[in-house]
Design a protein around this motif. Structure first.
Motif, PDB file in Angstrom:
ATOM      1  N   LYS A   1       0.807  -1.221   0.000  1.00 25.33           N
ATOM      2  CA  LYS A   1       0.000   0.000   0.000  1.00 25.33           C
ATOM      3  C   LYS A   1       0.850   1.286   0.000  1.00 25.33           C
ATOM      4  N   PRO A   2       1.606   1.524  -1.070  1.00 21.58           N
ATOM      5  CA  PRO A   2       2.439   2.735  -1.117  1.00 21.58           C
ATOM      6  C   PRO A   2       1.619   3.998  -0.876  1.00 21.58           C
ATOM      7  N   ARG A   3       2.230   4.923  -0.146  1.00 22.51           N
ATOM      8  CA  ARG A   3       1.670   6.244   0.186  1.00 22.51           C
ATOM      9  C   ARG A   3       0.581   6.179   1.253  1.00 22.51           C
ATOM     10  N   ALA A   4       0.301   4.992   1.788  1.00 24.48           N
ATOM     11  CA  ALA A   4      -0.688   4.891   2.864  1.00 24.48           C
ATOM     12  C   ALA A   4      -0.115   5.478   4.149  1.00 24.48           C
ATOM     13  N   LYS A   5      -1.009   5.846   5.061  1.00 26.15           N
ATOM     14  CA  LYS A   5      -0.622   6.280   6.394  1.00 26.15           C
ATOM     15  C   LYS A   5      -0.836   5.129   7.368  1.00 26.15           C
TER      16      LYS A   5
ATOM     17  N   ILE B   1       4.756  -7.599 -10.301  1.00 26.16           N
ATOM     18  CA  ILE B   1       5.579  -7.076  -9.223  1.00 26.16           C
ATOM     19  C   ILE B   1       4.937  -7.498  -7.911  1.00 26.16           C
ATOM     20  N   LYS B   2       5.602  -8.371  -7.163  1.00 30.76           N
ATOM     21  CA  LYS B   2       5.000  -8.923  -5.953  1.00 30.76           C
ATOM     22  C   LYS B   2       4.805  -7.843  -4.893  1.00 30.76           C
ATOM     23  N   GLY B   3       3.620  -7.854  -4.300  1.00 35.16           N
ATOM     24  CA  GLY B   3       3.303  -6.911  -3.239  1.00 35.16           C
ATOM     25  C   GLY B   3       1.808  -6.754  -3.094  1.00 35.16           C
ATOM     26  N   ILE B   4       1.400  -5.911  -2.170  1.00 31.99           N
ATOM     27  CA  ILE B   4      -0.011  -5.543  -1.975  1.00 31.99           C
ATOM     28  C   ILE B   4      -0.096  -4.073  -2.330  1.00 31.99           C
ATOM     29  N   TRP B   5      -0.763  -3.746  -3.423  1.00 29.14           N
ATOM     30  CA  TRP B   5      -0.667  -2.403  -3.978  1.00 29.14           C
ATOM     31  C   TRP B   5      -1.904  -1.552  -3.752  1.00 29.14           C
ATOM     32  N   LYS B   6      -3.021  -2.144  -3.347  1.00 34.49           N
ATOM     33  CA  LYS B   6      -4.238  -1.388  -3.114  1.00 34.49           C
ATOM     34  C   LYS B   6      -4.793  -1.674  -1.730  1.00 34.49           C
TER      35      LYS B   6
ATOM     36  N   HIS C   1      -1.705  -8.623   8.262  1.00 32.69           N
ATOM     37  CA  HIS C   1      -1.607  -8.661   6.800  1.00 32.69           C
ATOM     38  C   HIS C   1      -0.161  -8.652   6.307  1.00 32.69           C
ATOM     39  N   ALA C   2       0.728  -7.980   7.044  1.00 29.15           N
ATOM     40  CA  ALA C   2       2.097  -7.815   6.566  1.00 29.15           C
ATOM     41  C   ALA C   2       3.058  -7.776   7.741  1.00 29.15           C
ATOM     42  N   PHE C   3       4.207  -8.398   7.546  1.00 26.68           N
ATOM     43  CA  PHE C   3       5.260  -8.435   8.557  1.00 26.68           C
ATOM     44  C   PHE C   3       6.521  -7.782   7.989  1.00 26.68           C
ATOM     45  N   ASN C   4       7.177  -6.976   8.813  1.00 27.95           N
ATOM     46  CA  ASN C   4       8.564  -6.604   8.538  1.00 27.95           C
ATOM     47  C   ASN C   4       9.392  -7.199   9.674  1.00 27.95           C
ATOM     48  N   ILE C   5      10.256  -8.133   9.312  1.00 26.87           N
ATOM     49  CA  ILE C   5      11.047  -8.846  10.319  1.00 26.87           C
ATOM     50  C   ILE C   5      12.512  -8.474  10.174  1.00 26.87           C
ATOM     51  N   ASP C   6      13.106  -8.118  11.294  1.00 28.52           N
ATOM     52  CA  ASP C   6      14.544  -7.853  11.356  1.00 28.52           C
ATOM     53  C   ASP C   6      15.309  -9.167  11.374  1.00 28.52           C
TER      54      ASP C   6
ATOM     55  N   GLY D   1      -0.898   3.971 -14.106  1.00 30.40           N
ATOM     56  CA  GLY D   1      -1.206   2.672 -14.696  1.00 30.40           C
ATOM     57  C   GLY D   1      -0.638   1.498 -13.940  1.00 30.40           C
ATOM     58  N   PHE D   2       0.213   1.759 -12.918  1.00 27.64           N
ATOM     59  CA  PHE D   2       0.788   0.638 -12.165  1.00 27.64           C
ATOM     60  C   PHE D   2      -0.165   0.204 -11.067  1.00 27.64           C
ATOM     61  N   SER D   3      -0.524  -1.079 -11.077  1.00 24.07           N
ATOM     62  CA  SER D   3      -1.390  -1.617 -10.031  1.00 24.07           C
ATOM     63  C   SER D   3      -1.007  -3.054  -9.675  1.00 24.07           C
ATOM     64  N   GLY D   4       0.267  -3.377  -9.869  1.00 21.13           N
ATOM     65  CA  GLY D   4       0.742  -4.713  -9.535  1.00 21.13           C
ATOM     66  C   GLY D   4       1.466  -5.396 -10.670  1.00 21.13           C
ATOM     67  N   LYS D   5       1.230  -4.918 -11.898  1.00 19.75           N
ATOM     68  CA  LYS D   5       1.969  -5.419 -13.052  1.00 19.75           C
ATOM     69  C   LYS D   5       2.611  -4.247 -13.776  1.00 19.75           C
ATOM     70  N   CYS D   6       3.793  -4.484 -14.303  1.00 18.41           N
ATOM     71  CA  CYS D   6       4.480  -3.433 -15.053  1.00 18.41           C
ATOM     72  C   CYS D   6       3.625  -3.063 -16.274  1.00 18.41           C
ATOM     73  N   PRO D   7       3.243  -1.798 -16.428  1.00 18.99           N
ATOM     74  CA  PRO D   7       2.404  -1.420 -17.571  1.00 18.99           C
ATOM     75  C   PRO D   7       3.122  -1.520 -18.907  1.00 18.99           C
ATOM     76  N   HIS D   8       4.450  -1.705 -18.898  1.00 22.81           N
ATOM     77  CA  HIS D   8       5.209  -1.786 -20.145  1.00 22.81           C
ATOM     78  C   HIS D   8       5.406  -3.226 -20.621  1.00 22.81           C
ATOM     79  N   CYS D   9       5.643  -4.150 -19.663  1.00 20.60           N
ATOM     80  CA  CYS D   9       5.936  -5.530 -20.091  1.00 20.60           C
ATOM     81  C   CYS D   9       5.030  -6.564 -19.438  1.00 20.60           C
ATOM     82  N   ASP D  10       4.136  -6.126 -18.547  1.00 25.28           N
ATOM     83  CA  ASP D  10       3.156  -6.986 -17.901  1.00 25.28           C
ATOM     84  C   ASP D  10       3.773  -7.927 -16.871  1.00 25.28           C
TER      85      ASP D  10
END
Length: 344
Positions: free
Chosen positions: A68-72, A339-344, A184-189, A327-336
């Motif tokens: 979720k980029p740019r989320a608070k 990109i692994k992640g949770i984007w929305k 939903h998500a872990f950041n582990i040291d 146009g980016f929502s999980g797949k590269c808009p140029h080559c499809d």
């Protein structure tokens, strides 16, 4: 909501929250985290419903770059930790739980420990009013305040908020069996790839941390890994190679690796800061191991998300200013390419 995370014997109880599995008794009532206390056959949380720190942060500060980029994120923590890291950057919170605790025999003087009483419903209301998308359990090790954290996490799910667990990864298998239904998500040291370093500098062991990372991935949950790279401690080519290979082979080459620069702090104020060249070496080692996404921390360095297939810049980052490609929502808009992640 959850079962008690400890097992009672005749004159003692075994805490199951983390992989220390502390045996607590009348003679030895305090856990290694200094916020779990044995009294009359029960284990109590000394932080209870008290928080020591609450802030609204960019999600990138937690650190999540593929969630979720740019989320608070509404970030909060208590005091206490099940590690004793010599370089701890939140030592004011962690060590607050240790101050004179073992000298106090009156249980009622121990509880509650520090901070302000919070009401889970009030915190969720703040998150809703301010359009905050995620709650981050952070600052100190969130495993040590599991019960109150899960009370809030349950409400977060009901209101469509994401739960983020920023952890040293020492939570037990029993605790993860509960966490996986809320987080939903872990950041582990992964603080080092050396059992000796964990033993001498963190008062813990390495294997439970690695096992936790594998469990998170096997459960299909989002995982990002962070390593603070400390000169002459965990920055050798051999150790960084072993760590990068572990991430690539056991967690997957799509797993995000944050490599952060150390700055002198706490009991390591006499150590030098990590030079940029060391992080660049770690970056190159990670790429050689096949990792797709490696990001720098604590240095002024570009941290763009780039498509591994066609090299298109998908997300530009300048500090906490984040610009996502149209146009980016999980797949590269140029080559499809996915990109692994949770984007929305």
């Amino acid at each position: 909501m959850i079962a008690k995370m400890w097992v009672k014997a005749e004159t003692q109880a075994v805490c199951q929250l983390c992989s220390h599995f502390c045996h607590l008794s009348t003679e030895n009532p305090m856990g290694k985290c200094h916020v779990r206390y044995f009294k009359d056959g029960e284990i109590y949380s000394l932080v209870d419903t008290h928080l020591a720190a609450v802030n609204i942060d960019p999600i990138e500060k937690k650190t999540f770059y593929h969630f979720k980029p740019r989320a608070k994120a509404l970030s909060f923590g208590t005091v206490g930790c099940n590690f004793s890291c010599a370089w701890c950057q939140n030592h004011s919170l962690v060590t607050a739980a240790h101050a004179d605790r073992l000298l106090v025999s009156d249980f009622e003087k121990l509880k509650p420990l520090f901070g302000h009483v919070y009401n889970p419903e009030e915190l969720i209301q703040v998150a809703c009013q301010k359009n905050i998308e995620a709650l981050a359990y952070t600052y100190n090790e969130p495993t040590v305040f599991l019960e109150q954290g899960l009370r809030l996490a349950e409400l977060a799910l009901q209101h469509g908020k994401a739960n983020l667990f920023v952890s040293n990864g020492y939570f037990s298998k029993q605790t993860f069996s509960v966490l996986k239904d809320y987080i939903h998500a872990f950041n582990i040291d992964i603080k080092a790839f050396s059992g000796k370093t964990y033993s001498e500098y963190c008062k813990a062991t390495l294997r439970p941390v690695l096992d936790s990372c594998v469990r998170v991935k096997e459960a299909g949950l989002h995982l990002e890994v962070t390593t603070l790279i400390i000169p002459d401690l965990n920055d050798s080519t051999e150790e960084l190679t072993q760590l990068a290979n572990f991430i690539a082979e056991k967690l997957g080459k799509e797993t995000v690796w944050h490599i952060s620069a150390f700055h002198p702090d706490y009991e390591m104020r006499n150590k030098r800061a990590t030079p940029l060249e060391t992080l660049e070496k770690a970056f190159a080692i990670g790429k050689e191991a096949g990792l797709d996404y490696i990001y720098y921390g604590n240095v002024g360095k570009e941290n763009d998300t780039i498509c591994p297939h066609c090299q298109t810049v998908l997300i530009k980052r300048n500090g906490y200013l984040v610009d996502v490609l149209d146009g980016f929502s999980g797949k590269c808009p140029h080559c499809d390419y996915e990109i692994k992640g949770i984007w929305k």
